[in-house]
Motif scaffolding. Structure first.
Motif, PDB file in Angstrom:
ATOM      1  N   ALA A  69       0.829  -1.205   0.000  1.00 47.29           N
ATOM      2  CA  ALA A  69       0.000   0.000   0.000  1.00 47.29           C
ATOM      3  C   ALA A  69       0.864   1.255   0.000  1.00 47.29           C
ATOM      4  O   ALA A  69       0.526   2.270  -0.635  1.00 47.29           O
ATOM      5  N   GLN A  70       1.990   1.224   0.707  1.00 45.98           N
ATOM      6  CA  GLN A  70       2.911   2.360   0.720  1.00 45.98           C
ATOM      7  C   GLN A  70       3.464   2.632  -0.675  1.00 45.98           C
ATOM      8  O   GLN A  70       3.538   3.783  -1.124  1.00 45.98           O
ATOM      9  N   GLN A  73       0.844   4.259  -2.758  1.00 47.78           N
ATOM     10  CA  GLN A  73       0.679   5.669  -2.413  1.00 47.78           C
ATOM     11  C   GLN A  73       1.809   6.513  -2.980  1.00 47.78           C
ATOM     12  O   GLN A  73       1.594   7.637  -3.461  1.00 47.78           O
ATOM     13  N   GLN A  74       3.026   5.996  -2.947  1.00 47.14           N
ATOM     14  CA  GLN A  74       4.160   6.733  -3.499  1.00 47.14           C
ATOM     15  C   GLN A  74       4.041   6.890  -5.006  1.00 47.14           C
ATOM     16  O   GLN A  74       4.484   7.898  -5.569  1.00 47.14           O
ATOM     17  N   ARG A  76       1.128   7.072  -6.524  1.00 41.54           N
ATOM     18  CA  ARG A  76       0.006   7.990  -6.701  1.00 41.54           C
ATOM     19  C   ARG A  76       0.415   9.434  -6.404  1.00 41.54           C
ATOM     20  O   ARG A  76      -0.013  10.367  -7.080  1.00 41.54           O
ATOM     21  N   GLN A 204      -5.478   2.421   6.855  1.00 44.53           N
ATOM     22  CA  GLN A 204      -4.607   3.166   5.958  1.00 44.53           C
ATOM     23  C   GLN A 204      -4.179   2.334   4.757  1.00 44.53           C
ATOM     24  O   GLN A 204      -4.106   2.846   3.631  1.00 44.53           O
ATOM     25  N   GLN A 207      -7.040   2.359   2.328  1.00 41.89           N
ATOM     26  CA  GLN A 207      -7.164   3.686   1.731  1.00 41.89           C
ATOM     27  C   GLN A 207      -6.119   3.870   0.632  1.00 41.89           C
ATOM     28  O   GLN A 207      -6.414   4.368  -0.465  1.00 41.89           O
ATOM     29  N   ARG A 208      -4.906   3.437   0.890  1.00 40.60           N
ATOM     30  CA  ARG A 208      -3.829   3.605  -0.084  1.00 40.60           C
ATOM     31  C   ARG A 208      -3.948   2.656  -1.269  1.00 40.60           C
ATOM     32  O   ARG A 208      -3.450   2.956  -2.359  1.00 40.60           O
ATOM     33  N   GLU A 240      -4.783  12.023   3.581  1.00 36.92           N
ATOM     34  CA  GLU A 240      -4.779  11.032   2.511  1.00 36.92           C
ATOM     35  C   GLU A 240      -6.188  10.711   2.012  1.00 36.92           C
ATOM     36  O   GLU A 240      -6.360   9.861   1.140  1.00 36.92           O
TER      37      GLU A 240
END
Length: 478
Positions: A69-70, A73-74, A76, A204, A207-208, A240
């Motif tokens: 997920a991290q 997000q990076q 995105r 989280q 979400q990511r 976020e």
């Protein structure tokens, strides 16, 4: 995997000390390995999948999902205008498969292989309960029963998700953390009920990964910790795109037409999936503990002393089923110490400098006493909070969300607590653990050499703020 032969008698022909362990997670295997090294014969009884929570449905799969997920997000949104943002393309089914494969690999290598390769450890698959203070009755998978005598016992049965008594919830197809981790499809919307570790990490992550998450907390986030931690993390989550509702009374839940509806305070919230992440409770209900005089608290946790002894001193308990913090490294340490004490040693487990990390982004990392906890104990304190914008590594990473807070005992200047909200905060906290363990003064910590352009240098900078303005220092902190 073939089981090693189990005797059907209460007696055993071996002259070696006999140790029986109920459960097969971190505490159980740490105890088994240590006891076998000391010459004991160990029998592990497990009703379900070998390995316990951490490797199967906890730490390992959750951290894989969080890392994925991290990265999403990076992709995105990143801090470097020179690198173009792109919406991530996520194959949830493939991620679930990758996650499961790594879980299977680690379970085999770190648990099942131990049984295969150690002649002093055997495994019985079945449900165990005490039939006397020195024996267990085991219902095996084929329906037959065995009785097992032992000289010493370890109860390490772990915990299960706690489901709160919300009107209408009991019969609904909600998720626990297990279903959330291994789902093969991403819901468009997800409701999460909870305010602590599991709720925050999984909320989280989803979400990511592209789900619109609404987090419902009956208190403030991380309400047992320093208030600044929960407040800072709440800002990061809402930035976020997550919706966060704190201090909510949850009236009811229902499921109709493929939608969950949760009624809170003065409104109703809807989503395709509902995750209940409100803590875990001890798996002790079926062990017949009261019949053999083993004391539990109101939550069903087995009461233990520092040596992991229960009220029956030849019976020990460790891990989530016992009255201790629910962390896998605490469970493993407790299991090792229980084995040492079972086999003639005399050791205890000191949790005064126990670190804790929540793997959100930014991470929450703590050790020792917060200001409020110290006040409750009658300790006069001083503290300083250093915003990460004062830490060079955070500046060059363009990741300045968060802070480092240090708490000292006012009269001795000795460090007694650290609270950290930072990207990779878990990589910082162990230095604070060692400083507290060695009773370092804040001046001694400030005088240490820390490598430049590391996040852990923030500890030195924060320590320096007790006596000077770090904004007036050169970049390398002196």
């Amino acid at each position: 995997m073939a089981e090693k032969k189990c005797c059907n008698s209460l007696e055993t022909a071996s002259e070696k000390q006999q140790i029986a362990i109920i459960g097969s997670g971190a505490a159980a295997f740490a105890c088994a390995i240590k006891a076998a090294e000391a010459g004991a014969e160990v029998t592990i009884i497990e009703a379900g999948v070998v390995g316990g929570c951490c490797v199967n449905v906890g730490c390992i799969p959750s951290k894989i999902m969080i890392k994925a997920a991290q990265l999403a997000q990076q992709q995105r949104k990143n801090a470097y205008p020179a690198i173009k943002d792109n919406p991530p393309v996520i194959d949830r089914a493939l991620l679930s498969l990758q996650l499961q494969n790594r879980v299977d690999e680690l379970r085999d290598a770190k648990y099942e292989n131990i049984v295969r390769s150690n002649d002093n450890i055997r495994l019985i698959k079945g449900f165990a309960r005490f039939s006397s203070i020195n024996s267990l009755k085991i219902k095996k998978q084929d329906g037959s029963f065995d009785s097992l005598y032992a000289d010493r016992f370890l109860i390490a049965t772990g915990s299960s998700p706690y489901i709160p008594p919300i009107s209408g919830l009991a019969d609904l197809p909600y998720w626990t953390s297990t279903e959330a981790l291994f789902a093969t499809r991403l819901p468009e919307r997800l409701l999460v009920i909870g305010s602590s570790v599991v709720a925050l990490e999984l909320a989280q992550a989803y979400q990511r990964l592209g789900t619109q998450v609404t987090l419902i907390a009956r208190h403030t986030l991380l309400y047992r910790e320093d208030p600044e931690l929960g407040a800072g993390l709440r800002i990061a989550l809402t930035d976020e795109g997550m919706s966060v509702f704190e201090n909510q009374k949850i009236h009811s839940a229902e499921y109709k037409d493929n939608l969950f509806t949760v009624s809170i305070n003065n409104q109703s919230l809807q989503a395709e999936k509902l995750l209940i992440a409100t803590g875990r409770h001890a798996n002790t209900q079926s062990l017949h503990l009261s019949q053999v005089g083993i004391e539990t608290n109101n939550s069903g946790e087995i009461m233990v002393n520092g040596k992991m002894e229960t009220s029956q001193t030849h019976i020990y308990a460790a891990g989530d089923c016992a009255s201790m913090p629910q962390f896998v490294y605490v469970a493993a340490a407790a299991g090792t110490r229980a084995a040492t004490n079972m086999t003639g040693g005399d050791v205890s487990l000191d949790l005064n400098t126990m670190p804790a990390v929540i793997f959100t982004d930014p991470q929450v990392a703590t050790v020792g006493l917060s200001e409020n906890r110290a006040k409750d104990l009658g300790i006069k304190t001083e503290s300083r909070t250093l915003a990460l914008e004062n830490v060079p590594r955070a500046l060059v990473n363009f990741e300045t969300t968060g802070f480092i807070k240090l708490v000292i005992k006012a009269n001795t200047r000795v460090l007694i607590g650290a609270q950290i909200l930072a990207h990779d905060g878990g990589e910082i906290v162990q230095t604070a653990v060692l400083a507290i363990h060695n009773r370092m003064t804040i001046e001694a910590l400030a005088a240490q050499l820390f490598p430049y352009l590391t996040l852990v240098e923030g500890l030195k900078l924060c320590a320096q703020t007790f006596n000077k303005d770090v904004a007036q220092l050169s970049c390398c902190a002196g």
